[in-house]
Scaffold this motif. Sequence first.
Motif, PDB file in Angstrom:
ATOM      1  N   ASN A  38      45.025  50.203   5.603  1.00  0.00           N
ATOM      2  CA  ASN A  38      43.913  49.551   6.294  1.00  0.00           C
ATOM      3  C   ASN A  38      44.071  49.673   7.803  1.00  0.00           C
ATOM      4  O   ASN A  38      45.176  49.831   8.321  1.00  0.00           O
ATOM      5  N   ASP A  55      42.315  48.170  11.634  1.00  0.00           N
ATOM      6  CA  ASP A  55      41.419  47.264  12.362  1.00  0.00           C
ATOM      7  C   ASP A  55      40.507  48.101  13.250  1.00  0.00           C
ATOM      8  O   ASP A  55      40.986  48.802  14.149  1.00  0.00           O
ATOM      9  N   GLU A  96      36.599  47.411  17.316  1.00  0.00           N
ATOM     10  CA  GLU A  96      37.148  46.570  18.376  1.00  0.00           C
ATOM     11  C   GLU A  96      36.911  47.153  19.769  1.00  0.00           C
ATOM     12  O   GLU A  96      37.436  46.634  20.750  1.00  0.00           O
ATOM     13  N   CYS A 115      39.130  49.241   5.850  1.00  0.00           N
ATOM     14  CA  CYS A 115      39.070  48.899   7.272  1.00  0.00           C
ATOM     15  C   CYS A 115      38.677  47.439   7.434  1.00  0.00           C
ATOM     16  O   CYS A 115      38.122  46.818   6.531  1.00  0.00           O
ATOM     17  N   ASN A 116      39.013  46.913   8.598  1.00  0.00           N
ATOM     18  CA  ASN A 116      38.711  45.530   8.961  1.00  0.00           C
ATOM     19  C   ASN A 116      37.904  45.581  10.247  1.00  0.00           C
ATOM     20  O   ASN A 116      38.411  46.039  11.271  1.00  0.00           O
ATOM     21  N   ALA A 132      35.835  44.002  13.382  1.00  0.00           N
ATOM     22  CA  ALA A 132      35.745  42.800  14.216  1.00  0.00           C
ATOM     23  C   ALA A 132      34.369  42.149  14.085  1.00  0.00           C
ATOM     24  O   ALA A 132      33.349  42.841  13.968  1.00  0.00           O
ATOM     25  N   HIS A 147      36.825  40.961  10.014  1.00  0.00           N
ATOM     26  CA  HIS A 147      38.051  40.762  10.796  1.00  0.00           C
ATOM     27  C   HIS A 147      37.821  39.735  11.903  1.00  0.00           C
ATOM     28  O   HIS A 147      37.723  40.078  13.094  1.00  0.00           O
ATOM     29  N   LYS A 191      40.240  39.713   6.664  1.00  0.00           N
ATOM     30  CA  LYS A 191      41.576  39.744   7.266  1.00  0.00           C
ATOM     31  C   LYS A 191      41.499  39.110   8.649  1.00  0.00           C
ATOM     32  O   LYS A 191      40.686  39.522   9.478  1.00  0.00           O
ATOM     33  N   HIS A 193      42.676  38.061  12.491  1.00  0.00           N
ATOM     34  CA  HIS A 193      43.136  38.916  13.594  1.00  0.00           C
ATOM     35  C   HIS A 193      44.151  38.227  14.501  1.00  0.00           C
ATOM     36  O   HIS A 193      44.064  37.034  14.767  1.00  0.00           O
ATOM     37  N   TYR A 238      46.100  35.242  12.974  1.00  0.00           N
ATOM     38  CA  TYR A 238      46.885  35.749  11.841  1.00  0.00           C
ATOM     39  C   TYR A 238      48.290  35.137  11.878  1.00  0.00           C
ATOM     40  O   TYR A 238      48.819  34.673  10.856  1.00  0.00           O
ATOM     41  N   CYS A 297      48.969  48.152   7.302  1.00  0.00           N
ATOM     42  CA  CYS A 297      48.067  48.185   8.457  1.00  0.00           C
ATOM     43  C   CYS A 297      48.511  49.235   9.469  1.00  0.00           C
ATOM     44  O   CYS A 297      49.681  49.323   9.836  1.00  0.00           O
TER      45      CYS A 297
END
Length: 248
Positions: free
Chosen positions: A7, A9, A12, A32-33, A35, A63, A110, A112, A116, A222
């Motif tokens: 995965n 992020d 962004e 993918c995550n 934002a 995210h 997920k 951030h 997190y 990640c």
Amino acid sequence: MKYIDINCDLGEGKSLVDCEHDARIMPYISSCNIACGGHAGDESIIKQSLLNAKLNGLKIGAHPGYEDKANFGRVSLDISVEEVVTSIQKQLDFFLRISSKLNISIHHIKFHGALYNDLEKQPQLASKLAELIKYNYLSLKVYGLANGIFEKRCIALGIDFIAEGFMDRTYVSSGHLTPRSEENAVLTEQALSIAQAISLASNQGIKTSDGKVITPQVKTICLHGDNPEAITIAKALHFQLTSAGFLI
């Protein structure tokens, strides 16, 4: 065949040009995550990121993080647990409205950055965000730190939790990530980060920043999309994992 999810992020950046950079990573990952506008992103970036991710057949995640674009969500905010929960619900609902209009299904959530990490330091925060997911977003899986407090809270509430490892971050012996405030928090050498990814995928031990060895049991790894070398790393990681017999 051995399986591992990779995965990244994404979403962004600050423009649609940044979305083009993200899209070049997508062929080499499996989820993918994106934002949600809190620490980064806006409606146009979310839309383009969703469309690119669907085109590449990725599992798509929301995210959210602390609403603090100035610090990219990497600084803990001095706000109440209730304020955090309200902010996260606002971000998730905003993200899901956009995905719904595009008829794009969402796979997971997920969190951030500092949020997190704070989920592992603040049991009440972990409990309240797990409850938010259970009562509002139970159809979504959750990606989070392997063997942590938040994982335990989610599993107790019947949330489908996917344990995550990090290829480019170091760990301490407790299993938590080394704080970014410390010099050795990030693995900057590509060979070291790929070696750690292969160890994580193989459920083998990894060395911690305080000289121990731990063996996190992970289902997803990640790769940070904000790394300037992310595309090169993604290609190399894909090659090394597939060469080692993994299906991504």
